[in-house]
Design a protein around this motif. Structure first.
Motif, PDB file in Angstrom:
ATOM      1  N   LYS A   1       0.712  -1.216   0.198  1.00 52.98           N
ATOM      2  CA  LYS A   1       0.094   0.193  -0.088  1.00 52.98           C
ATOM      3  C   LYS A   1       0.945   1.256  -0.119  1.00 52.98           C
ATOM      4  CE  LYS A   1      -4.149  -2.230   2.326  1.00 52.98           C
ATOM      5  NZ  LYS A   1      -4.874  -2.179   3.399  1.00 52.98           N
ATOM      6  N   ILE A   2       1.965   1.195   0.750  1.00 53.35           N
ATOM      7  CA  ILE A   2       2.807   2.464   0.804  1.00 53.35           C
ATOM      8  C   ILE A   2       3.598   2.502  -0.485  1.00 53.35           C
ATOM      9  CG2 ILE A   2       5.078   3.484   1.867  1.00 53.35           C
ATOM     10  CD1 ILE A   2       2.773   3.892   3.479  1.00 53.35           C
ATOM     11  N   GLU A   3       3.811   1.494  -1.302  1.00 53.14           N
ATOM     12  CA  GLU A   3       4.490   1.646  -2.497  1.00 53.14           C
ATOM     13  C   GLU A   3       3.664   1.974  -3.315  1.00 53.14           C
ATOM     14  OE1 GLU A   3       6.862  -1.194  -5.413  1.00 53.14           O
ATOM     15  OE2 GLU A   3       6.118  -2.095  -3.851  1.00 53.14           O
ATOM     16  N   GLU A   4       2.287   1.648  -3.400  1.00 53.01           N
ATOM     17  CA  GLU A   4       1.305   2.240  -4.337  1.00 53.01           C
ATOM     18  C   GLU A   4       1.240   3.710  -4.196  1.00 53.01           C
ATOM     19  OE1 GLU A   4      -1.872  -0.331  -3.585  1.00 53.01           O
ATOM     20  OE2 GLU A   4      -1.360  -1.901  -4.532  1.00 53.01           O
ATOM     21  N   MET A   5       1.368   4.083  -2.901  1.00 53.00           N
ATOM     22  CA  MET A   5       0.844   5.689  -2.637  1.00 53.00           C
ATOM     23  C   MET A   5       1.985   6.468  -3.088  1.00 53.00           C
ATOM     24  SD  MET A   5      -1.332   5.787   0.651  1.00 53.00           S
ATOM     25  CE  MET A   5      -0.569   4.607   1.826  1.00 53.00           C
ATOM     26  N   THR A   6       3.304   5.813  -2.988  1.00 53.39           N
ATOM     27  CA  THR A   6       4.452   6.544  -3.460  1.00 53.39           C
ATOM     28  C   THR A   6       4.675   6.514  -4.925  1.00 53.39           C
ATOM     29  OG1 THR A   6       5.642   5.664  -1.246  1.00 53.39           O
ATOM     30  CG2 THR A   6       6.821   6.509  -3.031  1.00 53.39           C
ATOM     31  N   THR A   7       4.293   5.483  -5.443  1.00 48.47           N
ATOM     32  CA  THR A   7       4.204   5.551  -6.764  1.00 48.47           C
ATOM     33  C   THR A   7       3.273   6.326  -7.584  1.00 48.47           C
ATOM     34  OG1 THR A   7       5.057   3.037  -7.102  1.00 48.47           O
ATOM     35  CG2 THR A   7       3.998   3.795  -9.000  1.00 48.47           C
ATOM     36  N   ALA A   8       1.997   6.544  -6.998  1.00 55.85           N
ATOM     37  CA  ALA A   8       1.395   7.589  -7.301  1.00 55.85           C
ATOM     38  C   ALA A   8       1.527   9.049  -6.880  1.00 55.85           C
ATOM     39  CB  ALA A   8      -0.176   7.355  -6.825  1.00 55.85           C
ATOM     40  N   GLY A   9       2.634   9.364  -6.292  1.00 55.23           N
ATOM     41  CA  GLY A   9       3.171  10.596  -6.085  1.00 55.23           C
ATOM     42  C   GLY A   9       2.557  11.205  -4.772  1.00 55.23           C
ATOM     43  N   PHE A  10       1.823  10.638  -4.095  1.00 52.78           N
ATOM     44  CA  PHE A  10       1.262  10.811  -2.880  1.00 52.78           C
ATOM     45  C   PHE A  10       2.463  11.243  -1.632  1.00 52.78           C
ATOM     46  CE2 PHE A  10      -1.527  10.979   0.882  1.00 52.78           C
ATOM     47  CZ  PHE A  10      -2.501  11.900   0.483  1.00 52.78           C
ATOM     48  N   TYR A  11       3.297  10.343  -1.739  1.00 53.86           N
ATOM     49  CA  TYR A  11       4.397  10.481  -0.788  1.00 53.86           C
ATOM     50  C   TYR A  11       5.697  10.534  -1.767  1.00 53.86           C
ATOM     51  CZ  TYR A  11       1.359   9.368   3.028  1.00 53.86           C
ATOM     52  OH  TYR A  11       0.503   9.180   3.822  1.00 53.86           O
ATOM     53  N   PRO A  12       6.742  11.459  -1.365  1.00 60.69           N
ATOM     54  CA  PRO A  12       7.893  11.200  -1.894  1.00 60.69           C
ATOM     55  C   PRO A  12       8.767  10.010  -1.832  1.00 60.69           C
ATOM     56  CG  PRO A  12       8.151  12.828  -0.143  1.00 60.69           C
ATOM     57  CD  PRO A  12       6.773  12.313  -0.208  1.00 60.69           C
ATOM     58  N   SER A  13       9.567   9.484  -2.876  1.00 59.66           N
ATOM     59  CA  SER A  13      10.229   8.299  -2.534  1.00 59.66           C
ATOM     60  C   SER A  13      11.075   8.384  -1.463  1.00 59.66           C
ATOM     61  CB  SER A  13      10.931   8.069  -3.913  1.00 59.66           C
ATOM     62  OG  SER A  13      11.920   9.174  -4.172  1.00 59.66           O
TER      63      SER A  13
END
Length: 316
Positions: free
Chosen positions: A301-313
């Motif tokens: 889930k965190i990876e998906e949100m990061t990939t979507a740009g919601f969180y920075p890498s």
């Protein structure tokens, strides 16, 4: 008015922060769920973060968590503080001695933890668990509520909760404990802490200690310990904890594992008219790592949100 405070219940972490399953590394750069709560709080205008920890993990916490945040978070008004919840914190010496002699090993609970941070709380605040992901929408709506309190609300005291749908908070690995909420006209009327909720054969139910079952609807709102309060609520918590200790001292053997929980305290405050608790709606996703097997789902889930740009890498 000062900006809202985030109070993080983190005293339950083990002596090596990264080793405890519910505080395991979730992000690609070693972030744990706590990092995302602080990140979302900062984005939502919180101006002070108070971590409640134990003295025996202070060194690890400073090195592995606090040092990263203090060095990387660029916000002029943001402050980080530590409060300490140890087994003897705020416990009269005679009661603590009797508890030790009786073999008590349990912590005193989240209500006790919050009291340990009383001196750090000088503005409206949110209190939450370190090992849960609540979603930025929850921080945004709670932060707006706390910043918008008028003088009367600040003086008289008012609380708030962001509840979550029960069916979205279950684990396929086993039972969970949840505070089942009853609401009326946008306010909380009760919180019933149920300790063994699970889904089996399409049905959600709780099994009581006596073996009886209680069916629950999927859309039932539940507390995941995402609360907002004004500072004067601490007076109520102090009295509530004093009464809890008195009950413990009167029946130490029978209460040897009892804990003072925030949801039970809030239920008492509501029913005795000490405060009102507004129910805030937020389109927010909760997830956690109740069981070891939940970790992979949280990572995804965190990876998906990061990939979507919601969180920075790189979060910090």
């Amino acid at each position: 008015m000062k900006g809202p405070i985030l109070v993080v219940l983190a005293a339950g972490m083990g002596s090596r922060y990264g080793g405890l399953k519910q505080m395991d590394k979730i992000g690609k750069n070693g972030e744990v769920l706590l990092d995302y709560s602080v990140f979302d709080a900062v984005k939502s205008g919180y101006e002070k973060i108070v971590f409640i920890i134990r003295h025996d993990i202070e060194k690890d916490f400073r090195e592995l968590v606090l040092s990263r945040m203090e060095s990387k978070v660029k916000c002029a008004n943001l402050r980080f503080e530590l409060a300490f919840q140890d087994p003897d914190s705020l416990i009269p010496s005679d009661i603590f001695k009797a508890a030790q002699e009786a073999g008590r090993t349990k912590p005193w609970g989240t209500g006790h933890a919050l009291l340990c941070a009383a001196e750090n709380i000088d503005a409206p605040f949110t209190v939450l668990n370190a090992d849960d992901f609540y979603g930025r929408e929850a921080f945004a709506v709670m932060g707006k509520f706390l910043r918008g309190l008028n003088t009367e609300e600040l003086n008289n005291g008012i609380g708030a909760i962001v509840p979550y749908r029960l069916d979205k908070t279950l684990s396929p690995q086993g039972t969970v404990a949840r505070g089942v909420c009853e609401t009326e006209n946008g306010f909380l009327t009760s919180v019933d802490e149920l300790m063994a909720i699970e889904k089996k054969d399409g049905q959600i139910f709780n099994t009581a200690p006596d073996g009886s079952a209680r069916d629950l609807l999927p859309e039932t709102p539940v507390s995941m310990n995402f609360w907002g309060f004004t500072p004067n609520v601490m007076t109520h918590y102090k009295k509530y904890f004093e009464d809890f200790l008195a009950g413990f001292a009167a029946d130490i053997k029978g209460q040897i594992k009892s804990e003072c929980f925030i949801p039970k305290a809030v239920d008492h405050f509501i029913k005795t008219g000490l405060t009102k608790v507004k129910v805030l709606e937020a389109d927010s996703q909760w997830f956690g790592v109740t069981y070891k097997e939940d970790r992979e789902a949280a990572i995804k889930k965190i990876e998906e949100m990061t990939t979507a740009g919601f969180y920075p890498s790189v979060l910090w």
